[in-house]
Enzyme design. Structure first.
Site, PDB file in Angstrom:
ATOM      1  CB  SER A   1      -3.406  -7.766  -7.266  1.00  0.00           C
ATOM      2  OG  SER A   1      -4.448  -6.851  -7.576  1.00  0.00           O
ATOM      3  CE  LYS A   2      -5.320  -2.215  -9.069  1.00  0.00           C
ATOM      4  NZ  LYS A   2      -5.395  -2.158 -10.546  1.00  0.00           N
ATOM      5  CG  ASP A   3       1.430  -4.558  -2.602  1.00  0.00           C
ATOM      6  OD1 ASP A   3       0.695  -3.550  -2.562  1.00  0.00           O
ATOM      7  OD2 ASP A   3       1.702  -5.228  -1.593  1.00  0.00           O
TER       8      ASP A   3
END
Length: 397
Positions: free
Chosen positions: A82-84
């Site tokens: 999800s850090k993208d």
């Protein structure tokens, strides 16, 4: 790097890529259209692959509780987590503000437990920047290996308190300042994911709206952990303004004081009891979530009138996180990371509290591929006295 390390990296990257391509094939067969009618057949580079991840029914947990327990499959982002979303948004915001200009030798700096670093390294490579990541030395080594494959400089430092100048976040901030000193074109940009409010804004703009659309607004609870606090803050603020009666619940690993802060108003963890206090209170096998301080992103959930946008918190032990990860692998074929595991434990508890007929959404932040040498390593678990196999039933939780 030895052969085992190369195999570890190659397997992790190949598995993630295969999972993502499988989802894209299924998505195209369903019409290749987003909700606004735009085609998804062709996207603009790596950035175009980020977000719009599927929301999947976790069958074993749903059938056991009579609820719909749904996981947002963020491990299908191109960087594997999800850090993208945060990496892309923060870099683009820095570009818009004139803090970064591609192909000038500028460098992106960040202190991270791994996943944000991997996403930043990917975005940096795609956009024309160098990347320097500082991370604690006790994180899974495959995260460093993936960062190196993306061309990032990796600096591993001993774990210590945030008040120590050697803390990984403080070192990254210092490296950025040193890099940018005395130059006009080459700039060092410190992302500052823990305190940068645009972290939560990224999820307010993307993850929250996607969940609302995918559930058609029929959601009773959102469950998530907190590392930087960006995901839980952004999604909670977005959904609470649009879904009446929504409950937002924090999932917190052992050693973290955030659960006690939400439930009782005091930042405290069991490892801080007299006679047990350690230099590092968050002594957990779970990586990326759990703190004994309030970040700016997480603090945005605490209102000035002493009320809180969160409705409660669930503390999850390492043992339960491991059991859940093995249960989901055995019964759903889901290979998840440690933070996703604590999210699922907490989601199961919330489903039991609410009773059948409710919908609970959580986030599967990353896959198990970047946790092979710790959370998914049987010898490491055995040394800590933790289980290595799936429990016989969900009664174990």
């Amino acid at each position: 790097m030895d052969n085992k390390a190369h195999v570890c990296v190659a397997a992790a990257v190949a598995t993630t890529a295969a999972l993502y391509q499988l989802w894209r094939v299924v998505h195209r067969r369903q019409g290749g259209q987003q909700s606004d009618g735009r085609s998804t057949e062709v996207v603009d580079g790596v950035a175009g692959l980020i977000g719009n991840t599927p929301l999947m029914r976790i069958n074993s947990l749903s059938e056991a509780t009579g609820c719909e327990i749904l996981g947002k499959a963020e491990f299908l982002n191109p960087g594997g987590s999800s850090k993208d979303r945060v990496a892309l948004f923060l870099v683009e915001q820095a570009e818009a503000a004139g803090k970064l200009q591609p192909h000038t030798g500028s460098c992106i700096f960040e202190g991270t437990s791994g996943s944000t670093g991997i996403s930043l390294a990917m975005v940096a490579r795609a956009k024309g920047y160098d990347c320097h990541i500082v991370m604690p030395s006790d994180q899974a080594i495959e995260k460093s290996q993936l960062l190196e494959r993306y061309g990032a400089t990796v600096e591993r430092v001993p774990p210590c308190s945030i008040v120590d100048e050697g803390h990984f976040v403080n070192v990254a901030r210092r490296r950025a300042a040193e890099f940018g000193a005395g130059t006009k074109q080459q700039r060092g940009y410190f992302v500052d994911q823990f305190e940068n409010p645009r972290n939560a804004e990224a999820h307010f703009r993307t993850t929250g709206p996607e969940i609302l659309r995918q559930t058609h607004g029929r959601i009773d609870a959102f469950v998530h952990g907190s590392g930087t606090g960006g995901t839980i803050a952004g999604v909670t603020r977005y959904l609470k303004g649009r879904v009446p009666g929504l409950r937002s619940i924090l999932a917190d690993p052992q050693g973290s004081g955030l659960a006690n802060k939400i439930n009782h108003g005091v930042m405290f963890a069991a490892t801080e009891r007299e006679g047990t206090r350690r230099r590092q209170q968050v002594d957990s096998l779970v990586e990326g979530v759990g703190l004994n301080r309030l970040t700016r992103n997480f603090a945005s959930l605490l209102r000035t009138d002493a009320s809180c946008l969160l409705d409660g918190a669930e503390s999850v032990s390492d043992a339960d996180a491991v059991r859940m990860s093995r249960w989901l692998m055995a019964h759903d074929g889901l290979f998840i990371g440690s933070s996703a595991a604590i999210n699922c434990v907490a989601a199961l508890r919330v489903a039991r509290q609410l009773g059948p007929g409710h919908t609970i959404v959580t986030v599967l932040a990353d896959g198990g591929q970047r946790h092979l040498t710790r959370f998914w390593c049987d010898s490491v678990l055995a040394a800590r006295g933790l289980p290595t196999t799936a429990p016989a039933s969900l009664d174990a939780f």
